[in-house]
Write a protein that holds these residues in place. Structure first.
Motif, PDB file in Angstrom:
ATOM      1  N   ALA A 184       0.836  -1.188   0.000  1.00 31.47           N
ATOM      2  CA  ALA A 184       0.000   0.000   0.000  1.00 31.47           C
ATOM      3  C   ALA A 184       0.870   1.236   0.000  1.00 31.47           C
ATOM      4  O   ALA A 184       1.926   1.286   0.637  1.00 31.47           O
ATOM      5  CB  ALA A 184      -0.912  -0.018   1.225  1.00 31.47           C
ATOM      6  N   GLY A 185       0.393   2.244  -0.720  1.00 28.21           N
ATOM      7  CA  GLY A 185       1.116   3.505  -0.744  1.00 28.21           C
ATOM      8  C   GLY A 185       0.581   4.432   0.311  1.00 28.21           C
ATOM      9  O   GLY A 185      -0.139   4.035   1.227  1.00 28.21           O
ATOM     10  N   VAL A 186       0.894   5.703   0.173  1.00 33.99           N
ATOM     11  CA  VAL A 186       0.386   6.727   1.081  1.00 33.99           C
ATOM     12  C   VAL A 186      -1.083   6.978   0.738  1.00 33.99           C
ATOM     13  O   VAL A 186      -1.430   7.128  -0.433  1.00 33.99           O
ATOM     14  CB  VAL A 186       1.194   8.032   0.939  1.00 33.99           C
ATOM     15  N   SER A 187      -1.926   6.994   1.743  1.00 31.85           N
ATOM     16  CA  SER A 187      -3.334   7.298   1.486  1.00 31.85           C
ATOM     17  C   SER A 187      -3.743   8.546   2.249  1.00 31.85           C
ATOM     18  O   SER A 187      -3.185   8.855   3.312  1.00 31.85           O
ATOM     19  CB  SER A 187      -4.234   6.117   1.856  1.00 31.85           C
ATOM     20  N   THR A 231     -11.579  28.157   8.563  1.00 35.30           N
ATOM     21  CA  THR A 231     -11.062  28.179   7.197  1.00 35.30           C
ATOM     22  C   THR A 231     -11.408  29.472   6.467  1.00 35.30           C
ATOM     23  O   THR A 231     -12.474  30.081   6.688  1.00 35.30           O
ATOM     24  CB  THR A 231     -11.611  26.990   6.386  1.00 35.30           C
ATOM     25  N   GLN A 232     -10.506  29.865   5.602  1.00 36.48           N
ATOM     26  CA  GLN A 232     -10.659  31.035   4.744  1.00 36.48           C
ATOM     27  C   GLN A 232     -10.603  30.577   3.285  1.00 36.48           C
ATOM     28  O   GLN A 232     -10.071  29.504   2.984  1.00 36.48           O
ATOM     29  CB  GLN A 232      -9.527  32.038   5.006  1.00 36.48           C
ATOM     30  N   GLN A 233     -11.094  31.409   2.398  1.00 35.99           N
ATOM     31  CA  GLN A 233     -11.116  31.036   0.987  1.00 35.99           C
ATOM     32  C   GLN A 233      -9.705  30.801   0.448  1.00 35.99           C
ATOM     33  O   GLN A 233      -9.508  29.943  -0.412  1.00 35.99           O
ATOM     34  CB  GLN A 233     -11.855  32.076   0.150  1.00 35.99           C
ATOM     35  N   GLU A 234      -8.735  31.525   0.967  1.00 36.15           N
ATOM     36  CA  GLU A 234      -7.363  31.341   0.475  1.00 36.15           C
ATOM     37  C   GLU A 234      -6.753  30.012   0.912  1.00 36.15           C
ATOM     38  O   GLU A 234      -5.665  29.655   0.457  1.00 36.15           O
ATOM     39  CB  GLU A 234      -6.446  32.489   0.922  1.00 36.15           C
ATOM     40  N   ASP A 235      -7.468  29.286   1.788  1.00 35.67           N
ATOM     41  CA  ASP A 235      -6.989  27.956   2.174  1.00 35.67           C
ATOM     42  C   ASP A 235      -7.328  26.911   1.106  1.00 35.67           C
ATOM     43  O   ASP A 235      -6.839  25.783   1.179  1.00 35.67           O
ATOM     44  CB  ASP A 235      -7.622  27.505   3.499  1.00 35.67           C
ATOM     45  N   SER A 236      -8.154  27.277   0.142  1.00 37.38           N
ATOM     46  CA  SER A 236      -8.518  26.333  -0.921  1.00 37.38           C
ATOM     47  C   SER A 236      -7.272  25.922  -1.687  1.00 37.38           C
ATOM     48  O   SER A 236      -6.526  26.767  -2.185  1.00 37.38           O
ATOM     49  CB  SER A 236      -9.526  26.974  -1.881  1.00 37.38           C
ATOM     50  N   ALA A 237      -7.043  24.627  -1.763  1.00 36.61           N
ATOM     51  CA  ALA A 237      -5.835  24.096  -2.394  1.00 36.61           C
ATOM     52  C   ALA A 237      -5.915  22.578  -2.361  1.00 36.61           C
ATOM     53  O   ALA A 237      -6.837  22.003  -1.772  1.00 36.61           O
ATOM     54  CB  ALA A 237      -4.582  24.551  -1.644  1.00 36.61           C
ATOM     55  N   VAL A 238      -4.940  21.951  -2.985  1.00 36.62           N
ATOM     56  CA  VAL A 238      -4.754  20.507  -2.811  1.00 36.62           C
ATOM     57  C   VAL A 238      -3.702  20.314  -1.728  1.00 36.62           C
ATOM     58  O   VAL A 238      -2.614  20.893  -1.805  1.00 36.62           O
ATOM     59  CB  VAL A 238      -4.308  19.823  -4.111  1.00 36.62           C
ATOM     60  N   TYR A 239      -4.036  19.543  -0.723  1.00 33.34           N
ATOM     61  CA  TYR A 239      -3.114  19.266   0.376  1.00 33.34           C
ATOM     62  C   TYR A 239      -2.535  17.870   0.154  1.00 33.34           C
ATOM     63  O   TYR A 239      -3.254  16.876   0.122  1.00 33.34           O
ATOM     64  CB  TYR A 239      -3.823  19.389   1.719  1.00 33.34           C
ATOM     65  N   LEU A 240      -1.214  17.840  -0.011  1.00 39.17           N
ATOM     66  CA  LEU A 240      -0.520  16.590  -0.302  1.00 39.17           C
ATOM     67  C   LEU A 240       0.283  16.149   0.900  1.00 39.17           C
ATOM     68  O   LEU A 240       0.907  16.961   1.582  1.00 39.17           O
ATOM     69  CB  LEU A 240       0.424  16.769  -1.490  1.00 39.17           C
ATOM     70  N   CYS A 241       0.269  14.858   1.119  1.00 38.14           N
ATOM     71  CA  CYS A 241       1.073  14.258   2.175  1.00 38.14           C
ATOM     72  C   CYS A 241       2.084  13.327   1.519  1.00 38.14           C
ATOM     73  O   CYS A 241       1.799  12.714   0.483  1.00 38.14           O
ATOM     74  CB  CYS A 241       0.154  13.472   3.103  1.00 38.14           C
ATOM     75  N   ALA A 242       3.268  13.231   2.077  1.00 38.19           N
ATOM     76  CA  ALA A 242       4.286  12.310   1.579  1.00 38.19           C
ATOM     77  C   ALA A 242       4.975  11.654   2.759  1.00 38.19           C
ATOM     78  O   ALA A 242       4.988  12.210   3.867  1.00 38.19           O
ATOM     79  CB  ALA A 242       5.303  13.049   0.711  1.00 38.19           C
ATOM     80  N   SER A 248      15.341  11.563   1.774  1.00 33.94           N
ATOM     81  CA  SER A 248      14.487  12.403   0.969  1.00 33.94           C
ATOM     82  C   SER A 248      13.775  11.818  -0.232  1.00 33.94           C
ATOM     83  O   SER A 248      13.165  12.571  -0.960  1.00 33.94           O
ATOM     84  CB  SER A 248      15.259  13.631   0.487  1.00 33.94           C
ATOM     85  N   GLU A 249      13.843  10.531  -0.489  1.00 36.58           N
ATOM     86  CA  GLU A 249      12.975  10.018  -1.540  1.00 36.58           C
ATOM     87  C   GLU A 249      11.588   9.897  -0.940  1.00 36.58           C
ATOM     88  O   GLU A 249      11.357   9.068  -0.058  1.00 36.58           O
ATOM     89  CB  GLU A 249      13.447   8.658  -2.051  1.00 36.58           C
ATOM     90  N   GLN A 250      10.706  10.737  -1.387  1.00 35.57           N
ATOM     91  CA  GLN A 250       9.389  10.803  -0.783  1.00 35.57           C
ATOM     92  C   GLN A 250       8.352  10.151  -1.687  1.00 35.57           C
ATOM     93  O   GLN A 250       8.422  10.260  -2.904  1.00 35.57           O
ATOM     94  CB  GLN A 250       8.976  12.247  -0.564  1.00 35.57           C
ATOM     95  N   TYR A 251       7.403   9.523  -1.054  1.00 31.91           N
ATOM     96  CA  TYR A 251       6.294   8.905  -1.763  1.00 31.91           C
ATOM     97  C   TYR A 251       5.041   9.703  -1.421  1.00 31.91           C
ATOM     98  O   TYR A 251       4.695   9.843  -0.250  1.00 31.91           O
ATOM     99  CB  TYR A 251       6.159   7.445  -1.334  1.00 31.91           C
ATOM    100  N   PHE A 252       4.377  10.183  -2.452  1.00 29.23           N
ATOM    101  CA  PHE A 252       3.255  11.082  -2.232  1.00 29.23           C
ATOM    102  C   PHE A 252       1.924  10.346  -2.234  1.00 29.23           C
ATOM    103  O   PHE A 252       1.737   9.362  -2.961  1.00 29.23           O
ATOM    104  CB  PHE A 252       3.227  12.157  -3.326  1.00 29.23           C
TER     105      PHE A 252
END
Lengths: 108, 115
Positions: free
Chosen positions: B2-5, B82-93, B102-106
């Motif tokens: 399994a990868g990062v979920s 939350t504010q409108q400027e918080d709209s984004a894609v939040y990525l975890c690795a 530092s080889e990260q798996y996203f």
């Protein structure tokens, strides 16, 4: 302040062309430089470079690091439409800093 | 394996509400990273965990943002009011060792939309 600058910002080429993407950096206590490919949401790892002058190669992609001049290049030969993506460079020093990316579009 | 979920994959919330985003790293990975990517922007580093501790919180944009990691595994990123400027894609690795390898798996990311 640590920074990573990628160039060009975007690039359009035809299938079969060779492209060279650049990443220059200024970071404190450099440890490694990484290249990622981002097609939709999540970046996928391409290369990690820690030593100058040693080329890393994977198929049509290759990369090299110059720690004296503080840059790295990512080469893609015989480009295909599937290479279209954003290519991200990141540098690990005291912090992990990403560049803004190069948008590559390969036209058929 | 399994990868990062990450969950949820998409979240729409009203301005002023709190949200929690979850990341399940690859089993055994000691390092975990949170990033934010706004439309057309590069990756913005938010916070990094080594085990359960966060040696680098410098990227958190304001005190409305907090993150924790328990048991050296799952992490939650909380955004309060939350504010409108918080709209984004939040990525975890995650990565097997620390920042130096530092080889990260996203993970696939959580798309947050604040209306």
């Amino acid at each position: 302040e640590d920074k990573v600058v990628q160039s060009p910002l975007s690039l359009v080429v035809h299938e079969g062309d060779t492209v060279t993407l650049n990443c220059s950096y200024e970071v404190t206590n450099f440890r490694s430089l990484l290249w990622y490919k981002q097609e939709k949401k999540a970046p996928t790892f391409l290369f990690m470079l820690t030593s100058s002058g040693i080329e890393k190669k994977s198929g049509r992609l290759s990369s090299i690091l110059d720690k004296k001049e503080l840059f790295s290049i990512l080469n893609i030969t015989a480009t295909q439409t599937g290479d279209s993506a954003v290519y991200l460079c990141a540098v690990v020093g005291n912090k992990l800093v990403f560049g803004a990316g190069t948008i590559l579009r390969v036209k058929s | 394996g399994a990868g990062v979920s990450q969950s949820p994959s998409n979240k729409v919330t009203e301005k002023g509400k709190d949200v929690e985003l979850r990341c399940d790293p690859i089993s055994g990975h000691t390092a975990l990273y949170w990033y934010r990517q706004s439309l057309g922007q590069g990756l913005e580093f938010l916070i990094y965990f080594q085990g359960n501790s966060a040696p680098d919180k410098s990227g958190l944009p304001s005190d409305r943002f907090s993150a924790e990691r328990t048991g050296g595994s799952v992490s939650t990123l909380t955004i309060q009011r939350t504010q409108q400027e918080d709209s984004a894609v939040y990525l975890c690795a995650s990565s097997p060792l620390g920042l130096e390898t530092s080889e990260q798996y996203f993970g696939p990311g959580t798309r947050l939309t604040v209306t």
